[in-house]
Design a protein around this motif. Structure first.
Motif: not given
Length: 256
Positions: A90, A92, A95, A97, A149, A151
Protein backbone atom coordinates in the motif's frame (compact mmCIF):
# COMPACT_ATOMS: atom_id res chain seq x y z
CA UNK A 1 -8.02 9.12 44.24
CA UNK A 2 -9.17 9.38 40.62
CA UNK A 3 -5.71 8.36 39.40
CA UNK A 4 -5.78 5.25 41.61
CA UNK A 5 -9.20 4.30 40.26
CA UNK A 6 -8.01 4.85 36.67
CA UNK A 7 -4.89 2.74 37.20
CA UNK A 8 -7.00 -0.02 38.81
CA UNK A 9 -9.40 -0.07 35.86
CA UNK A 10 -6.50 -0.23 33.39
CA UNK A 11 -4.97 -3.15 35.29
CA UNK A 12 -8.31 -4.96 35.36
CA UNK A 13 -8.75 -4.41 31.60
CA UNK A 14 -5.22 -5.68 30.96
CA UNK A 15 -5.83 -8.80 33.07
CA UNK A 16 -9.12 -9.50 31.26
CA UNK A 17 -7.41 -9.06 27.90
CA UNK A 18 -4.53 -11.35 28.93
CA UNK A 19 -7.00 -13.95 30.14
CA UNK A 20 -8.85 -13.70 26.84
CA UNK A 21 -5.63 -14.16 24.91
CA UNK A 22 -4.73 -17.20 27.01
CA UNK A 23 -8.11 -18.76 26.29
CA UNK A 24 -8.10 -17.70 22.65
CA UNK A 25 -11.22 -15.58 23.18
CA UNK A 26 -10.04 -12.22 21.87
CA UNK A 27 -12.45 -11.19 19.10
CA UNK A 28 -10.02 -9.75 16.56
CA UNK A 29 -12.80 -9.35 14.03
CA UNK A 30 -14.71 -7.10 16.45
CA UNK A 31 -11.53 -5.17 17.29
CA UNK A 32 -10.99 -4.51 13.58
CA UNK A 33 -14.61 -3.43 13.07
CA UNK A 34 -14.42 -1.06 16.03
CA UNK A 35 -11.10 0.39 14.86
CA UNK A 36 -12.33 0.82 11.28
CA UNK A 37 -15.48 2.53 12.58
CA UNK A 38 -13.34 4.90 14.66
CA UNK A 39 -11.47 6.03 11.53
CA UNK A 40 -14.42 6.06 9.09
CA UNK A 41 -16.33 9.21 8.17
CA UNK A 42 -19.46 9.48 6.02
CA UNK A 43 -21.99 12.02 4.80
CA UNK A 44 -25.13 12.12 2.65
CA UNK A 45 -26.54 14.63 0.23
CA UNK A 46 -30.26 14.30 0.85
CA UNK A 47 -31.48 11.01 -0.55
CA UNK A 48 -29.37 11.39 -3.72
CA UNK A 49 -25.94 10.03 -2.81
CA UNK A 50 -23.49 9.36 0.00
CA UNK A 51 -19.72 9.30 0.47
CA UNK A 52 -17.83 7.20 3.02
CA UNK A 53 -14.08 7.10 3.65
CA UNK A 54 -11.88 4.92 5.85
CA UNK A 55 -8.51 6.44 6.75
CA UNK A 56 -6.06 3.51 6.56
CA UNK A 57 -3.61 4.68 9.19
CA UNK A 58 -1.29 2.44 11.21
CA UNK A 59 -3.90 1.75 13.88
CA UNK A 60 -6.33 0.36 11.28
CA UNK A 61 -3.54 -1.64 9.63
CA UNK A 62 -2.52 -3.25 12.92
CA UNK A 63 -6.13 -4.21 13.68
CA UNK A 64 -6.51 -5.67 10.18
CA UNK A 65 -3.25 -7.64 10.42
CA UNK A 66 -4.32 -9.11 13.78
CA UNK A 67 -7.70 -10.11 12.31
CA UNK A 68 -6.11 -11.59 9.17
CA UNK A 69 -3.48 -13.45 11.21
CA UNK A 70 -6.13 -14.97 13.49
CA UNK A 71 -8.37 -16.05 10.60
CA UNK A 72 -5.50 -17.57 8.66
CA UNK A 73 -3.70 -19.14 11.65
CA UNK A 74 -0.49 -17.21 10.98
CA UNK A 75 2.48 -17.66 13.27
CA UNK A 76 4.05 -14.58 14.91
CA UNK A 77 6.78 -14.53 12.23
CA UNK A 78 4.23 -14.91 9.41
CA UNK A 79 2.10 -12.11 10.85
CA UNK A 80 5.12 -9.77 10.98
CA UNK A 81 5.92 -10.64 7.36
CA UNK A 82 2.32 -10.03 6.30
CA UNK A 83 2.33 -6.68 8.13
CA UNK A 84 5.55 -5.68 6.37
CA UNK A 85 4.19 -6.75 2.96
CA UNK A 86 0.94 -4.88 3.54
CA UNK A 87 2.78 -1.63 4.32
CA UNK A 88 4.98 -2.04 1.25
CA UNK A 89 2.10 -3.00 -1.04
CA UNK A 90 0.00 0.00 0.00
CA UNK A 91 3.14 2.23 0.05
CA UNK A 92 2.06 3.69 3.36
CA UNK A 93 5.47 5.18 3.98
CA UNK A 94 4.82 7.50 1.00
CA UNK A 95 1.04 7.91 0.90
CA UNK A 96 -1.96 8.74 3.06
CA UNK A 97 -4.48 6.10 2.05
CA UNK A 98 -8.26 6.51 2.13
CA UNK A 99 -10.71 3.80 1.09
CA UNK A 100 -13.57 5.76 -0.46
CA UNK A 101 -17.09 4.60 -1.35
CA UNK A 102 -19.36 6.82 -3.44
CA UNK A 103 -22.91 5.47 -3.52
CA UNK A 104 -25.92 6.58 -5.55
CA UNK A 105 -29.05 6.36 -3.43
CA UNK A 106 -31.82 7.64 -5.70
CA UNK A 107 -32.22 9.37 -9.03
CA UNK A 108 -30.00 9.47 -12.09
CA UNK A 109 -26.48 7.94 -12.11
CA UNK A 110 -23.71 10.04 -10.64
CA UNK A 111 -21.02 11.33 -12.95
CA UNK A 112 -18.06 12.91 -11.09
CA UNK A 113 -16.51 15.84 -12.94
CA UNK A 114 -12.68 15.91 -12.96
CA UNK A 115 -12.34 13.87 -9.78
CA UNK A 116 -8.60 14.61 -9.46
CA UNK A 117 -9.17 18.35 -9.49
CA UNK A 118 -12.32 18.50 -7.36
CA UNK A 119 -11.13 16.13 -4.63
CA UNK A 120 -8.47 17.15 -2.17
CA UNK A 121 -7.17 16.73 1.38
CA UNK A 122 -6.88 19.92 3.44
CA UNK A 123 -5.29 20.33 6.86
CA UNK A 124 -6.28 22.69 9.67
CA UNK A 125 -3.88 25.32 8.26
CA UNK A 126 -5.67 25.36 4.90
CA UNK A 127 -2.96 23.50 2.96
CA UNK A 128 -4.48 21.48 0.10
CA UNK A 129 -3.16 18.22 -1.31
CA UNK A 130 -4.58 16.55 -4.41
CA UNK A 131 -4.79 12.79 -5.03
CA UNK A 132 -1.85 11.18 -6.77
CA UNK A 133 -3.60 7.93 -7.55
CA UNK A 134 -7.16 6.59 -7.60
CA UNK A 135 -9.28 4.04 -9.54
CA UNK A 136 -10.47 5.20 -12.96
CA UNK A 137 -14.04 4.27 -11.93
CA UNK A 138 -14.19 7.50 -9.92
CA UNK A 139 -14.31 9.46 -13.19
CA UNK A 140 -17.01 7.31 -14.82
CA UNK A 141 -20.77 6.99 -14.40
CA UNK A 142 -21.78 5.50 -11.06
CA UNK A 143 -24.98 3.51 -11.44
CA UNK A 144 -24.86 1.93 -7.97
CA UNK A 145 -21.64 2.51 -6.05
CA UNK A 146 -17.89 2.48 -6.49
CA UNK A 147 -15.22 1.73 -3.88
CA UNK A 148 -11.49 2.20 -4.16
CA UNK A 149 -8.39 3.52 -2.44
CA UNK A 150 -7.38 7.11 -3.02
CA UNK A 151 -3.72 7.95 -2.39
CA UNK A 152 -2.56 11.37 -1.21
CA UNK A 153 1.06 12.40 -0.56
CA UNK A 154 2.29 11.78 2.98
CA UNK A 155 4.85 14.60 2.61
CA UNK A 156 4.66 18.12 1.16
CA UNK A 157 6.96 19.27 -1.64
CA UNK A 158 9.63 20.24 0.92
CA UNK A 159 9.61 16.72 2.32
CA UNK A 160 7.80 17.55 5.57
CA UNK A 161 5.06 15.20 6.87
CA UNK A 162 1.56 16.48 6.12
CA UNK A 163 0.23 15.01 9.37
CA UNK A 164 2.27 15.76 12.48
CA UNK A 165 1.67 15.69 16.22
CA UNK A 166 0.56 19.32 15.90
CA UNK A 167 -2.10 18.64 13.25
CA UNK A 168 -5.51 19.28 14.78
CA UNK A 169 -7.57 17.95 11.87
CA UNK A 170 -7.61 16.87 8.25
CA UNK A 171 -10.60 17.09 5.91
CA UNK A 172 -11.30 15.09 2.76
CA UNK A 173 -13.20 17.34 0.35
CA UNK A 174 -15.40 16.19 -2.55
CA UNK A 175 -17.30 18.34 -5.03
CA UNK A 176 -19.01 18.04 -8.43
CA UNK A 177 -19.91 14.37 -7.95
CA UNK A 178 -23.08 14.77 -10.01
CA UNK A 179 -23.94 16.68 -13.18
CA UNK A 180 -27.55 17.06 -12.04
CA UNK A 181 -28.19 20.85 -11.95
CA UNK A 182 -29.65 20.52 -8.44
CA UNK A 183 -26.66 18.54 -7.15
CA UNK A 184 -23.64 19.83 -9.07
CA UNK A 185 -22.85 22.50 -6.47
CA UNK A 186 -23.18 20.16 -3.47
CA UNK A 187 -19.99 19.50 -1.51
CA UNK A 188 -18.99 16.87 1.04
CA UNK A 189 -16.36 17.36 3.73
CA UNK A 190 -15.22 14.44 5.89
CA UNK A 191 -13.11 15.50 8.87
CA UNK A 192 -10.80 13.54 11.17
CA UNK A 193 -9.79 15.32 14.38
CA UNK A 194 -6.37 14.61 15.91
CA UNK A 195 -5.32 12.32 13.03
CA UNK A 196 -1.70 11.81 14.07
CA UNK A 197 -0.57 8.22 14.70
CA UNK A 198 3.21 7.80 15.23
CA UNK A 199 4.41 5.61 12.33
CA UNK A 200 6.88 2.82 12.91
CA UNK A 201 9.07 2.24 9.89
CA UNK A 202 12.25 1.87 11.94
CA UNK A 203 12.77 -1.81 11.15
CA UNK A 204 15.15 -1.98 8.16
CA UNK A 205 13.39 -4.97 6.59
CA UNK A 206 10.20 -2.91 6.34
CA UNK A 207 11.75 -0.25 4.14
CA UNK A 208 10.68 -0.31 0.47
CA UNK A 209 13.14 -1.55 -2.14
CA UNK A 210 12.97 1.61 -4.29
CA UNK A 211 14.98 4.62 -3.25
CA UNK A 212 12.95 7.26 -1.44
CA UNK A 213 14.25 10.05 -3.66
CA UNK A 214 12.99 8.33 -6.84
CA UNK A 215 9.54 7.92 -5.29
CA UNK A 216 9.50 11.54 -4.14
CA UNK A 217 10.39 12.80 -7.62
CA UNK A 218 7.76 10.57 -9.24
CA UNK A 219 5.14 12.05 -6.92
CA UNK A 220 6.32 15.55 -7.75
CA UNK A 221 5.87 14.82 -11.47
CA UNK A 222 2.27 13.73 -10.80
CA UNK A 223 1.61 16.93 -8.84
CA UNK A 224 3.04 19.08 -11.63
CA UNK A 225 1.01 17.24 -14.29
CA UNK A 226 -2.16 17.92 -12.29
CA UNK A 227 -1.26 21.60 -11.92
CA UNK A 228 -0.64 21.74 -15.67
CA UNK A 229 -4.09 20.29 -16.43
CA UNK A 230 -5.71 22.77 -14.07
CA UNK A 231 -3.89 25.68 -15.74
CA UNK A 232 -4.87 24.39 -19.19
CA UNK A 233 -8.53 24.33 -18.11
CA UNK A 234 -8.20 27.88 -16.76
CA UNK A 235 -6.67 29.06 -20.04
CA UNK A 236 -9.59 27.51 -21.93
CA UNK A 237 -12.05 29.36 -19.70
CA UNK A 238 -10.18 32.63 -20.26
CA UNK A 239 -10.10 32.09 -24.05
CA UNK A 240 -13.83 31.41 -24.00
CA UNK A 241 -14.51 34.56 -22.00
CA UNK A 242 -12.34 36.58 -24.41
CA UNK A 243 -14.43 35.35 -27.34
CA UNK A 244 -17.64 36.22 -25.50
CA UNK A 245 -16.39 39.74 -24.81
CA UNK A 246 -15.37 40.19 -28.47
CA UNK A 247 -18.84 39.14 -29.58
CA UNK A 248 -20.42 41.66 -27.20
CA UNK A 249 -18.10 44.39 -28.53
CA UNK A 250 -19.15 43.62 -32.10
CA UNK A 251 -22.82 43.69 -31.14
CA UNK A 252 -22.41 47.05 -29.43
CA UNK A 253 -20.50 48.46 -32.41
CA UNK A 254 -23.39 47.49 -34.67
CA UNK A 255 -25.74 49.54 -32.49
CA UNK A 256 -23.67 52.72 -32.89
Amino acid sequence: MKNKITITLILIFALVLMAGVAEGQVDYDQIYRDTAKKWTRSAKIGDAFSVEALFWNEEVVQAWVAKYGKENLLSAEEEIAYHRDFLQRERMNRYLVFEVTIKKLKGAPLYPIKFAQNTYLVDDQGNKFYPLEFPSEFEEKIFDQVTGKVYFPRFDKEGNPIITSGTRSITLHFSRLSIDPQLISKEINLTWDNPYIPPDYSRPEWKPALEEEILRLEERVKELELQKRMLEDKIKDIDSEIEDVKVKIKDLQKEQ
